[in-house]
Design a protein around this motif. Structure first.
Motif, PDB file in Angstrom:
ATOM      1  N   GLY A 113       6.581 -24.693  19.270  1.00 23.67           N
ATOM      2  CA  GLY A 113       7.874 -24.668  18.590  1.00 23.67           C
ATOM      3  C   GLY A 113       7.675 -23.651  17.485  1.00 23.67           C
ATOM      4  N   SER A 114       7.264 -22.488  17.820  1.00 24.78           N
ATOM      5  CA  SER A 114       6.517 -21.468  17.103  1.00 24.78           C
ATOM      6  C   SER A 114       5.076 -21.797  17.490  1.00 24.78           C
ATOM      7  N   ILE A 115       4.135 -21.633  16.590  1.00 29.07           N
ATOM      8  CA  ILE A 115       2.746 -22.026  16.865  1.00 29.07           C
ATOM      9  C   ILE A 115       2.216 -22.699  15.607  1.00 29.07           C
ATOM     10  N   ILE A 116       1.546 -23.801  15.762  1.00 29.70           N
ATOM     11  CA  ILE A 116       1.046 -24.555  14.612  1.00 29.70           C
ATOM     12  C   ILE A 116      -0.479 -24.540  14.647  1.00 29.70           C
ATOM     13  N   VAL A 117      -1.065 -24.024  13.565  1.00 29.20           N
ATOM     14  CA  VAL A 117      -2.523 -23.966  13.424  1.00 29.20           C
ATOM     15  C   VAL A 117      -2.869 -24.437  12.028  1.00 29.20           C
ATOM     16  N   ASN A 118      -3.783 -25.374  11.925  1.00 32.11           N
ATOM     17  CA  ASN A 118      -4.214 -25.928  10.630  1.00 32.11           C
ATOM     18  C   ASN A 118      -3.036 -26.454   9.813  1.00 32.11           C
TER      19      ASN A 118
ATOM     20  N   VAL B 278      -0.024 -25.317   9.641  1.00 32.43           N
ATOM     21  CA  VAL B 278       0.937 -24.291   9.230  1.00 32.43           C
ATOM     22  C   VAL B 278       1.679 -23.791  10.457  1.00 32.43           C
ATOM     23  N   ARG B 279       3.014 -23.745  10.353  1.00 34.52           N
ATOM     24  CA  ARG B 279       3.842 -23.262  11.453  1.00 34.52           C
ATOM     25  C   ARG B 279       4.022 -21.749  11.297  1.00 34.52           C
ATOM     26  N   PHE B 280       3.638 -21.000  12.331  1.00 36.32           N
ATOM     27  CA  PHE B 280       3.790 -19.550  12.356  1.00 36.32           C
ATOM     28  C   PHE B 280       4.868 -19.177  13.361  1.00 36.32           C
ATOM     29  N   ASP B 281       5.837 -18.384  12.942  1.00 39.07           N
ATOM     30  CA  ASP B 281       6.879 -17.891  13.839  1.00 39.07           C
ATOM     31  C   ASP B 281       6.227 -16.901  14.787  1.00 39.07           C
ATOM     32  N   ASP B 282       6.231 -17.207  16.083  1.00 42.22           N
ATOM     33  CA  ASP B 282       5.577 -16.330  17.048  1.00 42.22           C
ATOM     34  C   ASP B 282       6.556 -15.458  17.828  1.00 42.22           C
ATOM     35  N   SER B 283       7.800 -15.351  17.349  1.00 40.40           N
ATOM     36  CA  SER B 283       8.812 -14.582  18.078  1.00 40.40           C
ATOM     37  C   SER B 283       8.462 -13.099  18.176  1.00 40.40           C
ATOM     38  N   GLY B 284       7.719 -12.563  17.226  1.00 43.23           N
ATOM     39  CA  GLY B 284       7.317 -11.159  17.281  1.00 43.23           C
ATOM     40  C   GLY B 284       5.820 -10.984  17.426  1.00 43.23           C
ATOM     41  N   ALA B 285       5.151 -12.033  17.925  1.00 45.63           N
ATOM     42  CA  ALA B 285       3.687 -12.027  17.990  1.00 45.63           C
ATOM     43  C   ALA B 285       3.165 -11.061  19.041  1.00 45.63           C
ATOM     44  N   GLN B 286       2.032 -10.471  18.730  1.00 44.86           N
ATOM     45  CA  GLN B 286       1.256  -9.692  19.686  1.00 44.86           C
ATOM     46  C   GLN B 286      -0.001 -10.497  19.948  1.00 44.86           C
ATOM     47  N   VAL B 287      -0.235 -10.857  21.208  1.00 46.11           N
ATOM     48  CA  VAL B 287      -1.353 -11.720  21.574  1.00 46.11           C
ATOM     49  C   VAL B 287      -2.404 -10.888  22.279  1.00 46.11           C
ATOM     50  N   TYR B 288      -3.663 -11.023  21.818  1.00 47.71           N
ATOM     51  CA  TYR B 288      -4.790 -10.313  22.421  1.00 47.71           C
ATOM     52  C   TYR B 288      -5.896 -11.308  22.737  1.00 47.71           C
TER      53      TYR B 288
ATOM     54  N   SER C  61       2.433 -14.665  25.229  1.00 45.99           N
ATOM     55  CA  SER C  61       2.376 -15.916  24.473  1.00 45.99           C
ATOM     56  C   SER C  61       2.275 -17.129  25.394  1.00 45.99           C
ATOM     57  N   ASP C  62       2.658 -16.977  26.671  1.00 42.49           N
ATOM     58  CA  ASP C  62       2.523 -18.079  27.617  1.00 42.49           C
ATOM     59  C   ASP C  62       1.059 -18.344  27.963  1.00 42.49           C
ATOM     60  N   ASP C  63       0.141 -17.438  27.576  1.00 45.17           N
ATOM     61  CA  ASP C  63      -1.289 -17.656  27.780  1.00 45.17           C
ATOM     62  C   ASP C  63      -1.890 -18.572  26.710  1.00 45.17           C
ATOM     63  N   LEU C  64      -1.147 -18.838  25.634  1.00 42.35           N
ATOM     64  CA  LEU C  64      -1.632 -19.718  24.567  1.00 42.35           C
ATOM     65  C   LEU C  64      -1.513 -21.165  25.017  1.00 42.35           C
ATOM     66  N   LYS C  65      -2.583 -21.924  24.835  1.00 44.81           N
ATOM     67  CA  LYS C  65      -2.623 -23.316  25.285  1.00 44.81           C
ATOM     68  C   LYS C  65      -2.961 -24.234  24.120  1.00 44.81           C
ATOM     69  N   LEU C  66      -2.430 -25.440  24.165  1.00 46.75           N
ATOM     70  CA  LEU C  66      -2.729 -26.457  23.168  1.00 46.75           C
ATOM     71  C   LEU C  66      -4.243 -26.661  23.096  1.00 46.75           C
TER      72      LEU C  66
ATOM     73  N   GLY D 184       5.671 -23.679   3.810  1.00 50.06           N
ATOM     74  CA  GLY D 184       4.484 -23.762   4.659  1.00 50.06           C
ATOM     75  C   GLY D 184       4.623 -22.967   5.921  1.00 50.06           C
ATOM     76  N   ALA D 185       5.576 -22.021   5.959  1.00 48.67           N
ATOM     77  CA  ALA D 185       5.785 -21.199   7.149  1.00 48.67           C
ATOM     78  C   ALA D 185       5.343 -19.768   6.873  1.00 48.67           C
ATOM     79  N   ALA D 186       4.930 -19.076   7.922  1.00 55.29           N
ATOM     80  CA  ALA D 186       4.554 -17.663   7.824  1.00 55.29           C
ATOM     81  C   ALA D 186       5.110 -16.960   9.038  1.00 55.29           C
ATOM     82  N   ALA D 187       5.493 -15.687   8.885  1.00 50.91           N
ATOM     83  CA  ALA D 187       6.055 -14.971  10.019  1.00 50.91           C
ATOM     84  C   ALA D 187       5.864 -13.485   9.824  1.00 50.91           C
ATOM     85  N   PRO D 188       5.813 -12.692  10.856  1.00 48.74           N
ATOM     86  CA  PRO D 188       5.419 -13.038  12.220  1.00 48.74           C
ATOM     87  C   PRO D 188       3.931 -12.820  12.395  1.00 48.74           C
ATOM     88  N   PRO D 189       3.254 -13.623  13.203  1.00 49.44           N
ATOM     89  CA  PRO D 189       1.829 -13.399  13.437  1.00 49.44           C
ATOM     90  C   PRO D 189       1.609 -12.216  14.347  1.00 49.44           C
TER      91      PRO D 189
END
Length: 81
Positions: free
Chosen positions: A29-34, A36-46, A55-60, A75-80
């Motif tokens: 619902g974005s991505i939550i790590v530690n 903190v909710r990070f808006d992943d709408s503009g994320a670049q995943v490597y 982003s569909d490669d990211l798993k719980l 407590g939100a940050a954007a974009p990762p």
């Protein structure tokens, strides 16, 4: 004789322009790590080899490293990336 200045008085102000975290993905619902909710709408995943992934490669539970904008008061940050 001039008064000596404290070394702290001469230091420039510190400003936070970004954030970094690493940890396991605990939610979406974005991505939550530690917590903190990070808006992943503009994320670049490597992956670890530097290959671009979707982003569909990211798993719980997957361990990730996130670079993002500074974290706001909600407590939100954007974009990762």
């Amino acid at each position: 004789m001039a008064a000596a200045q404290s070394p702290l008085a001469a230091a420039p102000p510190v400003t936070a322009t970004g954030s970094f975290t690493s940890g396991a993905i605990s939610g979406f619902g974005s991505i939550i790590v530690n917590g903190v909710r990070f808006d992943d709408s503009g994320a670049q995943v490597y992956d670890d080899d530097g290959n671009r992934r979707g982003s569909d490669d990211l798993k719980l539970g997957a361990h990730v490293e996130i670079e993002a904008s500074r974290i706001d008061r909600t407590g939100a940050a954007a974009p990762p990336r």
